[in-house]
Design an enzyme around this catalytic site. Sequence first.
Site, short mmCIF file in Angstrom:
data_model
loop_
_atom_site.label_atom_id
_atom_site.label_comp_id
_atom_site.label_asym_id
_atom_site.label_seq_id
_atom_site.Cartn_x
_atom_site.Cartn_y
_atom_site.Cartn_z
N ASP A 1 90.06 45.15 40.67
CA ASP A 1 89.50 46.39 41.19
C ASP A 1 88.76 46.01 42.47
O ASP A 1 88.43 44.83 42.67
CB ASP A 1 88.53 46.98 40.15
CG ASP A 1 87.73 48.14 40.71
OD1 ASP A 1 88.35 49.08 41.22
OD2 ASP A 1 86.49 48.07 40.66
N ASP B 1 84.82 46.40 37.05
CA ASP B 1 83.41 46.55 36.69
C ASP B 1 83.03 47.94 36.21
O ASP B 1 82.05 48.10 35.51
CB ASP B 1 82.51 46.21 37.89
CG ASP B 1 82.50 47.31 38.92
OD1 ASP B 1 81.41 47.71 39.36
OD2 ASP B 1 83.60 47.78 39.29
N ASP C 1 87.43 51.29 34.89
CA ASP C 1 88.25 50.09 34.69
C ASP C 1 88.44 49.74 33.22
O ASP C 1 89.26 48.90 32.88
CB ASP C 1 87.59 48.89 35.39
CG ASP C 1 87.49 49.08 36.89
OD1 ASP C 1 88.43 49.65 37.46
OD2 ASP C 1 86.48 48.68 37.47
#
Length: 657
Positions: A358, A554, A558
Amino acid sequence: MSEHKHNEECCSHEHHDYEDGGHEHHHHHEEGLKKQIVKIVIAALLLIAAVIVEKTCGLVKWQLLLVYLVPYLFIGFDTLKEAAEGLAHGEAFNEHFLMSIATIGALCIGFLPGAETQYPEAVFVMLFFQIGELFEGYAEGKSRESIAHLMDIRPDVAHVERKGAVEEVGPEQVAVGETILVKPGEKVPLDGVVIEGSSSLNTVALTGESVPRNITEGDEVVSGCVNLSGLVKVRTTKSFGESTVSKIIDLVENATENKSKNETFITRFARVYTPVVVFAALALALLPPLISGDFMGTFATWLYRALMFLVVSCPCALVISVPLTFFGGIGGASRKGILVKGSNYLDVLSKVDTVVFDKTGTLTHGQFAVTAVHPEKCDERHLLHLAAHVEHYSTHPVGAALRDAFPDEATDGCKLSEVEEIAGQGVKAKVENWTVCVGNAKMMDAIGAKWHDCEHIGTIIHVAIDGEYAGHIVINDKVKEDSAEAIRDLKSIGVRRTVMLTGDRKEVGKDVAEKLGIDEYHAELLPTDKVAYVEELINTKPATPNAQLAFVGDGVNDAPVLARADVGIAMGGLGSDAAIEAADVVLMDDKPSKIALAIRIARRTLRIAKQNVWFAIGVKVLVLLLAAFGVATMWLAVFADVGVTVLAVFNAMRALK
């Protein structure tokens, strides 16, 4: 190991009652570990008592057997039960079965003519086995304790307009088409369309995008976002069960169920080792007497050798040293700020060849900062000075970034007045005698200021002084200092492919990917899109045997991808609780450079575990052959069991460093 399987099963059903089940499951796991420790301590004391009785009371063999059966059954009952259940279900050849046969053989061997009793050996082996189970249960039992923290994004209440009044109800009680009010600071409880008011939403929990999204009449809003400023009225378009928050929770649950429950190395090894040993022992007991022609005369000798064969073949060194190696690897990683939730994830980490990231909060800080100042009618300091004053009272992250860039703003004594926040545009105020507008292109158009775009990547904040364009300030999410190092390190240890998935704009995603040297990127993604991309990457793995995919993230958005990947790695310092719950590995200091270190630790741990396996098997095979030909003594058999165990444990301790 059996407790670990139970833990996994519990977690696969948590979505039936995710509000209470997670905490209850965690409580049961902690209680189970405490009971197991108490059980081991009591069994050890009972064994010591039995040895004292043997040395002082002069009991005969069958009486001593009864004495030693007390600690043996106390510590070994669950293992014997597992072995019996395996037999009943046609799955006889597991480590529980071999432990049962080996220890029962050790208890019985003393009744053969001229044989010594091995009662303490039998209890010790079972005791050591339970200690190994305790180590593995502790390390792996934490892999899926609960996703209860995901409830933090779940709105508690909805303010719904009914019959001219506003009622406070649970989100699940609001029907499609009803009107709800969302106040500043509240979570949006259901998906819908804005019918009155304007504001800005913090969408980071859903898209990972750190820039707040401005909303006004006609714009769609999704549940789980936080309303930052104005009061808005929303007409709901989905029930709570179909809302974005509920779907994310369901995605996490389903992804957790889809994650393959890899069996531990010991169990896989035992599938081959156990039947070979058992059938070899049976053959050793029966075939030589049958071939000799004097079955009754030689059976006792060969049965003794076969039972000694089983004593030697006790997988004690393996069931203790291998879990201990993994436990040591986990402990060593934790000292480096890397939390690994189970030994099976070390196994997966060691085989990672694709790492998917991410962006926001993972490769970047997830916090705004001024990256460039381009003045036109004044100098940089004056432009920042005026912008910081105008944003003095703003709760918007952009305002905070501007104030951070000019910390003297609070103490320079300039007079601020007539502050006006214009929804969807920016802020207008008087600073001393200047009328200053700070905002986006819409604000500049509204006051007739001739603005121009900037070649820099990021959020562009335009500034006008007394109606004239004065320049612009570029605000961006800073890339973490060690992100480029993280990508280089991963490639240096043989990771074949790096991918970045982000909810941010394409130009921002491209800029970050090029700066860091990431192989490919995909931008403007929702959580479901990220899951789909990871699914595609998993399904198109290379021909490399056992190649695994890691996802690093995080945010709450996610969590579904962290759970779906072969191994999920979460940022623990600033990361969301939900991501940490869903992940298998947590980086406690948020440094992506620790990913390569985690993989190196995992590979080293696997090497030590394999060394122990081959050493234990090699010594045992040698002593088993000697036992089969009557050369080995019981002392040699004890060394092949206990001695090898001690040496393997010492080797396992290296994983701690």
